[in-house]
Design an enzyme around this catalytic site. Structure first.
Site, PDB file in Angstrom:
ATOM      1  N   ASP A 152      -5.176   2.840  14.163  1.00 31.06           N
ATOM      2  CA  ASP A 152      -4.648   3.232  13.226  1.00 31.06           C
ATOM      3  C   ASP A 152      -5.047   4.572  12.742  1.00 31.06           C
ATOM      4  OD1 ASP A 152      -6.448   2.840  11.450  1.00 31.06           O
ATOM      5  OD2 ASP A 152      -5.264   1.567  10.139  1.00 31.06           O
ATOM      6  N   ARG A 176       0.793  -1.153  -0.174  1.00 30.89           N
ATOM      7  CA  ARG A 176      -0.178   0.171  -0.052  1.00 30.89           C
ATOM      8  C   ARG A 176       0.863   1.169  -0.122  1.00 30.89           C
ATOM      9  NH1 ARG A 176      -4.965   0.923   4.073  1.00 30.89           N
ATOM     10  NH2 ARG A 176      -3.307   0.836   5.794  1.00 30.89           N
TER      11      ARG A 176
END
Length: 726
Positions: free
Chosen positions: A629, A338
């Protein structure tokens, strides 16, 4: 830090040295050509990047003005017309099917769990890559998937009563996944291979075999004896391990020592939301670990008690099929990477005007050239056997931004000598403008798309920020019951199937964020494959092993075939805004909401700023460990900012809450020698000040993103002190 000038780029010395000395050798790409193309990419595409970000701000300003005049939309038809008039909601084109080619089976056809791990942590990255296989016995024994009632406590040593429960659960699973023609797996007393068939002896002495003999995929033998039987259901393998001398096998009437599950089929190595990468030093760590994964030489020394060992990538597994032909089974998850989105820049490289380069362009160029160690002319072909690189692209707003990512990938391929469409794209459906225009987003990447995924967490953050001026939002815990959420989840599957993703790409669902609650996950997360998702995110290799059982129970391909004919989810439901129509919260409920949000924010931010940790398990107000996160941070910060903006709470109340919860977070981290308490001095705690910024200045953050504040404050800490080392 000194910089090296290359074709108008000013590259920090350490990053330049890493690229020239470590990343490029072996790829066939010469440094001069690399930097020349890199410079062209930056200087030609950075202005487009900035223009797209300006367009985001322009849309937000128009939305803010509309909400100020109209409030939460009661006339959804008029609201939809407004969105179409301003170009936020685009016309939907004719039907089409994606044409992505050279896609590995792990993405195209095998349904199973997906891990997401911070690539900056070598141990986590190796664990994820090696999580293709996991012990079902270990996963059950070590978690709450098996109750500790009736004398089945985990304890310090092996508990036979708990072991019995584990074995019973696993045998019942085999009855579902690979049923016998007669009898139950609990009654199996012996296994043998006879004329290419699995020959099963029951405790009664009766003989049987598999109900479907074709489920036997192969065997592995040592010293002339079969030591494992490889079975298969819905494209996933399960390995029955035989060891008459093993700790478990010796006491088992069939000498079954373990049942190993094919678990994390794919793993996303993350340069984005789960890492804290703010400068060249951090980016080098991310890129060097990716390099080790692509070259196959990443290793990490691990200490467990008195035991010290080196963790490396697992070698593939060798089996013999029922006809006696040898074959190989992958032992590692297929790795995607990613990259960051279009928003952030990074000081590691400056352009000819002294401006930081867009980090997404930097990620694309560097991670792609590193991938040549696997898929290039001299590549290992150990990750992608089809010669593709898989890049997950997050936080894109609408088809124009997807098309821009496609343009970046095209230019990178040309620069590095890759075949067109070598770089595949995963589209994170986590921003509202992408959701409502999803079909056109997929169309923009129809030759590259291998993945669409709903990201409930970021998507909720964008929902709150987009409609910030509409009114106070419902409580965070009520969001999952809001009309837009169910429609969004179904819409993603509906559009994906309509665009021909079935059998070609992943349609994914989001994270199970409670890594300690595996019994609840086993009960609830089966909803994802039942909803037509052929992958879903899990927080650990253990969770991957347990979630894999769901894909044995659910034939996702069959589910998708059935869903193709259902009525598409309603756009009007997606456009409904989750504003509390008549809020009647008690002061206690309001304070509890503030406390919970503040604890999550502080528990995550303090480790991000002070220790550079981008993904943490943070206890919530009920002391349940939640994986946090930047996506969860975005929701909590935006929710507090929204209630503050609409007078549900006061600024003084917000500050008091943050200070009080900071003391609690300090207590929760008392055992961490690297931890810096916030409550000792709020004014000098950069982490606490960052948390304040995220809430008190939440409305002015671009799309509610947390990165600008986090990066600025982390760089401030790194410039003024020696950061804590983990």
């Amino acid at each position: 830090m000194a910089r090296v000038e290359q074709f108008g780029l000013a590259i920090e010395q350490d990053l330049y040295d890493f690229l020239v000395s470590e990343a490029l050798p072996g790829t066939g790409v010469e440094p001069e050509a690399f930097f020349q193309h890199f410079s062209s990419l930056v200087h030609e595409l950075a202005p487009k990047n900035r223009a797209l970000l300006a367009k985001r701000d322009a849309f937000q300003a128009q939305l803010d003005n509309w909400y100020k005049q109209n409030g939460a939309p009661s006339d959804l038809a008029a609201y939809e017309a407004f969105l179409r008039d301003i170009g936020y909601l685009l016309p939907e084109g004719p039907d089409f099917s994606v044409t992505t080619s050279n896609v590995d089976a792990e993405i195209a056809s095998i349904a199973g769990p997906q891990l997401v791990v911070p690539v900056m942590n070598a141990r986590y990255a190796l664990n994820a890559a090696n999580a293709r296989w996991g012990s079902l016995y270990d996963a059950l024994y070590g978690t709450d998937a098996i109750s500790e009632a009736d004398g089945a406590e985990k304890g310090r040593g092996y508990n036979p009563k708990r072991g019995e429960k584990v074995i019973a659960w696993a045998r019942a699973f085999l009855d579902q996944s690979v049923p016998l023609a007669g009898g139950r797996w609990a009654d199996v007393a012996g296994l043998a291979l006879t004329d290419g068939y699995l020959d099963v002896t029951l405790a009664s002495g009766d003989k049987t075999g598999l109900m479907d003999p074709s489920q036997l995929a192969g065997t592995f033998s040592e010293d002339g004896s079969v030591t494992s039987y490889l079975l298969r259901r819905n494209g996933l393998h399960v390995e029955i391990c035989i060891d008459a001398k093993g700790a478990i096998g010796a006491a088992d009437k069939a000498n079954i020592n373990d049942i190993r599950m094919e678990s994390a089929i794919t793993a996303i190595m993350d340069c984005e939301d789960s890492v804290a990468a703010v400068d060249a030093e951090d980016k080098i760590l991310a890129y060097s670990n990716w390099l080790g994964l692509m070259k196959g030489d990443l290793e990490e020394v691990v200490t467990k008690g008195d035991h010290v060992f080196t963790r490396t990538l697992n070698p593939d597994l060798e089996f013999t099929d029922p006809q006696g032909k040898p074959f190989t089974v992958a032992s590692r998850s297929l790795m995607l990477i990613r990259n960051v989105g279009h928003l952030m820049t990074n000081p590691a490289i400056l352009d000819r005007d002294g401006a930081e380069v867009p980090e997404g362009i930097m990620d694309a160029m560097v991670t792609a050239v590193i991938a040549l160690h696997d898929i290039g002319p001299n590549g290992r072909r150990k990750n992608s056997r089809r010669g593709s690189m898989y890049v997950v692209k997050p936080k894109m707003h609408g088809p124009e931004e997807v098309a821009f990512a496609v343009e970046i990938f095209t230019r990178v391929e040309q620069a590095l000598g890759m075949e067109p469409n070598t770089i595949k794209m995963g589209i994170m459906d986590e921003e509202r403008r992408t959701t409502v225009n999803l079909k056109e987003c997929i169309r923009a990447a129809k030759d590259r798309v291998v993945f669409i995924n709903t990201g409930f967490l970021d998507r909720t953050g964008d929902e709150i920020h987009t409609s910030m001026e509409a009114g106070p939002m419902i409580r965070k815990g009520d969001m999952k019951q809001a009309a837009w959420i169910a429609a969004y989840e179904n819409w993603n599957v509906d559009i994906g199937l309509q665009c021909g993703l079935s059998g070609h790409a992943q349609i994914g669902k989001g994270m199970w964020a409670m890594p300690d609650l595996m019994a609840a996950m086993l009960e609830q997360k089966i909803a994802h494959p039942k909803a037509g998702a052929n992958t879903a995110w899990v927080p650990s290799p253990t969770a991957a092993t347990l979630h894999a059982t769901h894909y044995h129970q659910v034939d996702v391909a069959g589910v998708q075939a059935g869903l193709k004919s259902r009525t598409r989810a309603k756009l009007s439901d997606i456009l409904s805004v989750p504003v509390a129509s008549r809020p009647n919260w008690t002061p206690e409920e309001i304070q509890r909401e503030l406390d919970n949000n503040a604890q999550g924010i502080l528990g995550y931010v303090v480790r991000w700023i002070d220790q550079g940790i981008g993904c943490s398990k943070v206890p919530d107000i009920n002391n349940v460990g939640l994986m946090e996160d930047r996506a969860t941070l975005r929701i909590s910060a935006q929710h507090m900012a929204n209630w503050l903006h609409h007078g549900v709470v006061t600024e003084a109340q917000v500050i008091e809450t943050l200070k009080r919860m900071a003391a609690i977070v300090d207590q929760q981290n008392a055992g961490d020698s690297a931890y810096r308490p916030m409550a000792a001095d709020f004014d000098t705690s950069i982490a606490f000040q960052a948390a304040l910024d995220l809430v008190l200045k939440g409305r002015e953050q671009p799309n509610g993103y947390t990165e600008p504040v986090l990066h600025r404050r982390r760089l401030e800490l790194k410039a003024t002190a020696i950061p804590a080392k983990v």
